[in-house]
Every structure is written in structure tokens, then in C-alpha cells.
Scaffold this motif. Structure first.
Motif, PDB file in Angstrom:
ATOM      1  N   HIS A  49       0.818  -1.306   0.102  1.00  0.00           N
ATOM      2  CA  HIS A  49       0.040  -0.118  -0.046  1.00  0.00           C
ATOM      3  C   HIS A  49       1.179   1.187   0.002  1.00  0.00           C
ATOM      4  CE1 HIS A  49       0.794  -0.659   4.226  1.00  0.00           C
ATOM      5  NE2 HIS A  49       0.314   0.611   4.527  1.00  0.00           N
ATOM      6  N   GLY A  50       0.300   2.475   0.032  1.00  0.00           N
ATOM      7  CA  GLY A  50       1.020   3.575  -0.311  1.00  0.00           C
ATOM      8  C   GLY A  50       1.682   4.339   0.904  1.00  0.00           C
ATOM      9  N   HIS A  51       1.329   3.859   1.827  1.00  0.00           N
ATOM     10  CA  HIS A  51       1.783   4.804   3.314  1.00  0.00           C
ATOM     11  C   HIS A  51       3.354   4.951   3.251  1.00  0.00           C
ATOM     12  CE1 HIS A  51      -1.935   3.882   5.760  1.00  0.00           C
ATOM     13  NE2 HIS A  51      -2.126   4.767   4.817  1.00  0.00           N
ATOM     14  N   GLY A  52       3.846   5.946   3.593  1.00  0.00           N
ATOM     15  CA  GLY A  52       5.277   6.194   3.687  1.00  0.00           C
ATOM     16  C   GLY A  52       6.179   5.142   4.454  1.00  0.00           C
ATOM     17  N   ASP A  53       5.530   4.459   5.591  1.00  0.00           N
ATOM     18  CA  ASP A  53       6.469   3.491   6.013  1.00  0.00           C
ATOM     19  C   ASP A  53       6.368   2.237   5.610  1.00  0.00           C
ATOM     20  OD1 ASP A  53       3.811   3.214   7.021  1.00  0.00           O
ATOM     21  OD2 ASP A  53       4.407   2.052   8.607  1.00  0.00           O
ATOM     22  N   HIS A  54       6.024   2.400   4.305  1.00  0.00           N
ATOM     23  CA  HIS A  54       6.085   1.234   3.372  1.00  0.00           C
ATOM     24  C   HIS A  54       6.661   1.286   1.765  1.00  0.00           C
ATOM     25  CE1 HIS A  54       3.770  -1.437   6.104  1.00  0.00           C
ATOM     26  NE2 HIS A  54       3.636  -0.573   6.585  1.00  0.00           N
ATOM     27  N   MET A  55       6.881   2.511   1.684  1.00  0.00           N
ATOM     28  CA  MET A  55       7.276   2.759   0.390  1.00  0.00           C
ATOM     29  C   MET A  55       8.382   3.911   0.307  1.00  0.00           C
ATOM     30  SD  MET A  55       4.216   4.690  -1.823  1.00  0.00           S
ATOM     31  CE  MET A  55       5.429   4.983  -3.066  1.00  0.00           C
ATOM     32  N   ALA A  56       8.892   4.467   1.435  1.00  0.00           N
ATOM     33  CA  ALA A  56       9.770   5.624   1.436  1.00  0.00           C
ATOM     34  C   ALA A  56      11.031   5.448   0.474  1.00  0.00           C
ATOM     35  CB  ALA A  56      10.235   6.111   2.940  1.00  0.00           C
ATOM     36  N   ASP A  57      11.703   4.058   0.616  1.00  0.00           N
ATOM     37  CA  ASP A  57      12.699   4.076  -0.226  1.00  0.00           C
ATOM     38  C   ASP A  57      12.381   3.430  -1.785  1.00  0.00           C
ATOM     39  OD1 ASP A  57      14.749   4.852   1.265  1.00  0.00           O
ATOM     40  OD2 ASP A  57      14.365   3.217   2.697  1.00  0.00           O
ATOM     41  N   LEU A  58      11.049   3.444  -2.144  1.00  0.00           N
ATOM     42  CA  LEU A  58      10.824   2.557  -3.441  1.00  0.00           C
ATOM     43  C   LEU A  58      11.338   3.230  -4.463  1.00  0.00           C
ATOM     44  CD1 LEU A  58       7.591   1.113  -4.577  1.00  0.00           C
ATOM     45  CD2 LEU A  58       8.601   2.738  -5.893  1.00  0.00           C
ATOM     46  N   GLU A  59      11.136   4.593  -4.537  1.00  0.00           N
ATOM     47  CA  GLU A  59      11.594   5.403  -5.789  1.00  0.00           C
ATOM     48  C   GLU A  59      13.211   5.196  -5.969  1.00  0.00           C
ATOM     49  OE1 GLU A  59      11.243   9.734  -7.955  1.00  0.00           O
ATOM     50  OE2 GLU A  59      10.247   9.318  -5.886  1.00  0.00           O
ATOM     51  N   ALA A  60      13.838   5.673  -4.959  1.00  0.00           N
ATOM     52  CA  ALA A  60      15.456   5.324  -5.027  1.00  0.00           C
ATOM     53  C   ALA A  60      15.795   3.770  -5.430  1.00  0.00           C
ATOM     54  CB  ALA A  60      15.957   5.830  -3.816  1.00  0.00           C
ATOM     55  N   ILE A  61      15.398   3.037  -4.799  1.00  0.00           N
ATOM     56  CA  ILE A  61      15.845   1.681  -4.979  1.00  0.00           C
ATOM     57  C   ILE A  61      15.204   1.075  -6.391  1.00  0.00           C
ATOM     58  CG2 ILE A  61      15.366  -1.022  -4.367  1.00  0.00           C
ATOM     59  CD1 ILE A  61      15.105   0.043  -1.548  1.00  0.00           C
ATOM     60  N   GLN A  62      13.975   1.534  -6.840  1.00  0.00           N
ATOM     61  CA  GLN A  62      13.736   1.213  -8.243  1.00  0.00           C
ATOM     62  C   GLN A  62      14.631   1.801  -9.422  1.00  0.00           C
ATOM     63  OE1 GLN A  62      12.136   2.805 -10.980  1.00  0.00           O
ATOM     64  NE2 GLN A  62      12.156   0.780 -11.897  1.00  0.00           N
ATOM     65  N   LYS A  63      14.784   3.041  -9.230  1.00  0.00           N
ATOM     66  CA  LYS A  63      15.530   3.645 -10.273  1.00  0.00           C
ATOM     67  C   LYS A  63      17.188   3.270 -10.053  1.00  0.00           C
ATOM     68  CE  LYS A  63      12.728   7.767 -10.610  1.00  0.00           C
ATOM     69  NZ  LYS A  63      12.653   9.249 -10.562  1.00  0.00           N
ATOM     70  N   VAL A 106      -4.216 -10.484  -2.633  1.00  0.00           N
ATOM     71  CA  VAL A 106      -5.061 -10.800  -1.623  1.00  0.00           C
ATOM     72  C   VAL A 106      -5.622  -9.623  -0.765  1.00  0.00           C
ATOM     73  CG1 VAL A 106      -4.669 -13.226  -1.775  1.00  0.00           C
ATOM     74  CG2 VAL A 106      -3.643 -11.668   0.052  1.00  0.00           C
ATOM     75  N   TYR A 107      -6.659  -9.497  -0.072  1.00  0.00           N
ATOM     76  CA  TYR A 107      -7.213  -8.398   0.484  1.00  0.00           C
ATOM     77  C   TYR A 107      -6.562  -8.291   1.941  1.00  0.00           C
ATOM     78  CZ  TYR A 107     -10.780  -5.799   3.269  1.00  0.00           C
ATOM     79  OH  TYR A 107     -11.605  -4.743   3.623  1.00  0.00           O
ATOM     80  N   ALA A 108      -6.338  -6.859   2.473  1.00  0.00           N
ATOM     81  CA  ALA A 108      -5.717  -6.443   3.645  1.00  0.00           C
ATOM     82  C   ALA A 108      -6.939  -5.596   4.202  1.00  0.00           C
ATOM     83  CB  ALA A 108      -4.295  -5.937   3.330  1.00  0.00           C
ATOM     84  N   LEU A 109      -7.150  -5.353   5.257  1.00  0.00           N
ATOM     85  CA  LEU A 109      -7.905  -4.502   5.977  1.00  0.00           C
ATOM     86  C   LEU A 109      -7.239  -3.310   6.729  1.00  0.00           C
ATOM     87  CD1 LEU A 109     -10.862  -3.706   6.822  1.00  0.00           C
ATOM     88  CD2 LEU A 109     -10.750  -4.947   8.650  1.00  0.00           C
ATOM     89  N   HIS A 110      -7.048  -2.207   6.039  1.00  0.00           N
ATOM     90  CA  HIS A 110      -6.345  -1.234   6.475  1.00  0.00           C
ATOM     91  C   HIS A 110      -6.829   0.040   5.884  1.00  0.00           C
ATOM     92  CE1 HIS A 110      -2.562   0.386   8.559  1.00  0.00           C
ATOM     93  NE2 HIS A 110      -2.015   0.677   7.613  1.00  0.00           N
ATOM     94  N   SER A 111      -6.004   0.967   5.772  1.00  0.00           N
ATOM     95  CA  SER A 111      -5.962   2.299   5.071  1.00  0.00           C
ATOM     96  C   SER A 111      -5.019   2.450   4.115  1.00  0.00           C
ATOM     97  CB  SER A 111      -6.227   3.397   5.927  1.00  0.00           C
ATOM     98  OG  SER A 111      -5.124   3.652   6.772  1.00  0.00           O
ATOM     99  N   SER A 112      -5.207   3.238   2.920  1.00  0.00           N
ATOM    100  CA  SER A 112      -3.989   3.592   2.238  1.00  0.00           C
ATOM    101  C   SER A 112      -4.011   4.890   1.474  1.00  0.00           C
ATOM    102  CB  SER A 112      -3.998   2.519   0.839  1.00  0.00           C
ATOM    103  OG  SER A 112      -3.054   2.699   0.052  1.00  0.00           O
ATOM    104  N   SER A 113      -3.012   5.682   1.431  1.00  0.00           N
ATOM    105  CA  SER A 113      -2.952   6.958   0.600  1.00  0.00           C
ATOM    106  C   SER A 113      -1.394   7.030   0.331  1.00  0.00           C
ATOM    107  CB  SER A 113      -3.359   7.994   1.398  1.00  0.00           C
ATOM    108  OG  SER A 113      -2.779   8.211   2.790  1.00  0.00           O
ATOM    109  N   MET A 114      -1.173   7.837  -0.795  1.00  0.00           N
ATOM    110  CA  MET A 114       0.179   7.970  -0.937  1.00  0.00           C
ATOM    111  C   MET A 114       0.924   9.130  -0.030  1.00  0.00           C
ATOM    112  SD  MET A 114      -0.130   6.136  -3.228  1.00  0.00           S
ATOM    113  CE  MET A 114       1.557   5.872  -3.607  1.00  0.00           C
ATOM    114  N   PRO A 115       2.343   9.072  -0.211  1.00  0.00           N
ATOM    115  CA  PRO A 115       2.960  10.109   0.831  1.00  0.00           C
ATOM    116  C   PRO A 115       2.608  11.582   0.510  1.00  0.00           C
ATOM    117  CG  PRO A 115       4.424   8.393  -0.135  1.00  0.00           C
ATOM    118  CD  PRO A 115       2.976   8.302  -0.826  1.00  0.00           C
ATOM    119  N   ASP A 116       2.124  11.757  -0.628  1.00  0.00           N
ATOM    120  CA  ASP A 116       1.578  13.344  -0.987  1.00  0.00           C
ATOM    121  C   ASP A 116       0.156  13.500  -0.505  1.00  0.00           C
ATOM    122  OD1 ASP A 116       0.479  11.935  -2.956  1.00  0.00           O
ATOM    123  OD2 ASP A 116       1.694  13.014  -4.664  1.00  0.00           O
ATOM    124  N   GLY A 117      -0.608  12.377  -0.158  1.00  0.00           N
ATOM    125  CA  GLY A 117      -1.958  12.517   0.290  1.00  0.00           C
ATOM    126  C   GLY A 117      -2.972  12.255  -0.921  1.00  0.00           C
TER     127      GLY A 117
END
Length: 225
Positions: A49-63, A106-117
Motif C-alpha cells: 500500500h501507499g503509506h510512507g512507512d512502506h514505500m519511502a525508499d521505493l523510488e530510489a531503489i527502483q531507479k 489478496v485483501y488486507a483490512l487497513h487504510s491507504s494513501s500516498m505520501p503526498d496525500g
């Protein structure tokens, strides 16, 4: 199959000749300060999901690696606007055969938004089928009856949140093990922030009493499945 823990909910699974990195939140995690993200060269990044504590390094590592991102379709569009186009979009109940094996969202019960909202779609988990093994990465989730749909998968391992407050705590994670019919668990999403610090010995004792093998891995350590 080798599983390495990079802190919080970030794991790397080496399987089928490929490296799968889950939810990269490393350089912003004080507990994972010994991990240099520049050394990580995954072939795939799976994002729950999009929360910062799950994707903060995604952009750097992907690139840095050119990894293909596997995520829910709504996040794929957001990544495209960031210039990350090597993305495989999925949605709940769907599966796809990759060169290392199969992934089902599969389904997860949580919330999700991106770091920029921005809108981040819905949170998800993954089931990985590779090398004859089946691994459930739950992502951030509460206990939900939908987990019972995994009971007949004969899972070899479940990676479950146990930190409470934002996700399941140990007691609900034990119930989840009953729902998914799995006795081998790696705990995640604990100790990173003050509100999710747990008594690890107490958690281990609870799981042991329930007949479940709980592993709490040291950051940077690996196990072989």
C-alpha cells in the motif's frame, strides 16, 4: 529460498533466481541504519500500500535497480506520474505468472494513501508461489474473516504484522494463523515506533502456547526456507 529482513515490513525473498523486495522502508528507519539501500538490487518490488512507512525508499531503489514494481492498479498510475513505468498493476483476487513463480493479490483490512496525500487505492497482501513453496505476505492488516479464504492453500509461511495499534497485535495474529491454517510465522511491523513497541518474549510465549512457531528476525539477518 532465502528470506532477509530489512526492518519494519521490509523483506527480500530470493527465489527462482530473482530477488523480491517487499515494502521498502529502510533509510528512514532508525533501527535499520546499518542497511545501505544502494546495495539492494531487487528484480521486483512488491508494494502492499501507499503509506510512507512502506514505500519511502521505493523510488530510489527502483531507479537504482530497474526493478519492476508489483502493486495495486491505483498506485501504478501514481508511480507513472513519478516516472516509474516498469510497473505490473494488479487487483484483488487476481494472480499472474512471473519468471520466478506466481503472485496472487489478496485483501488486507487497513487504510491507504500516498505520501503526498493522493488516492492510493486499497491496501493488499500477496501470496507467493515459488520453488514449491507458498508464502503469505499479509501487509498491514487487521484480523479479517477474508483470511479464511487462504485456509486450503497449505501455506508454508506467513509474514504477519504483530505490533498492534496500526495493525493486528499478537493475539489477533494468532487468531489469523487459525484462519489461514499456518503454523509458521515471521512477525513484522513492530518496534519501529513507540506505539508499536512490543514485549517480544511475551509474544513468543503466546504463539508457542498456541502451537505456532513465531520468528522475530534481527534486521539484516536471513533464513532459508
Amino acid at each position: 529460498m532465502k528470506i532477509t529482513f530489512y526492518g519494519h515490513a521490509s523483506f527480500e525473498i530470493e527465489t527462482g533466481g530473482k530477488k523480491l523486495l517487499f515494502d521498502p522502508f529502510i533509510s528512514h528507519n532508525a533501527l535499520a541504519k546499518a542497511i545501505d539501500i544502494n546495495t539492494l538490487k531487487p528484480d521486483y518490488i512488491l508494494l502492499s500500500h501507499g503509506h510512507g512507512d512502506h514505500m519511502a525508499d521505493l523510488e530510489a531503489i527502483q531507479k537504482n535497480s530497474g526493478a519492476q514494481v508489483i502493486c495495486i492498479a491505483d498506485i501504478a498510475g501514481w508511480l507513472g506520474n513519478k516516472g516509474i513505468t516498469n510497473v505490473h498493476a494488479m487487483n484483488f483476487g487476481g494472480g499472474f505468472n512471473f519468471d520466478f513463480g506466481r503472485v496472487k493479490m489478496v485483501y488486507a483490512l487497513h487504510s491507504s494513501s500516498m505520501p503526498d496525500g493522493a488516492y492510493g487505492g486499497n491496501p493488499a497482501g500477496f501470496v507467493i508461489y515459488s520453488e514449491g513453496k507458498k508464502i503469505y505476505f499479509a501487509g498491514d492488516t487487521a484480523l479479517t474473516l477474508d483470511m479464511q479464504l487462504l485456509a486450503d492453500e497449505n501455506l508454508d509461511l506467513a509474514i504477519l504484522p504483530i505490533g498492534d495499534n496500526y495493525t493486528m497485535g499478537a493475539d489477533d495474529a494468532i487468531k489469523a494463523c487459525g484462519f489461514i491454517n499456518c503454523k509458521h510465522v515471521i512477525g513484522m511491523h513492530y518496534d519501529t515506533f513507540p506505539v508499536i513497541v512490543i514485549d517480544k518474549e511475551e509474544a513468543k510465549a503466546k504463539f508457542s502456547k498456541a502451537g505456532i512457531d513465531l520468528k522475530l528476525m534481527e534486521i539484516g539477518s536471513s533464513i532459508t526456507l
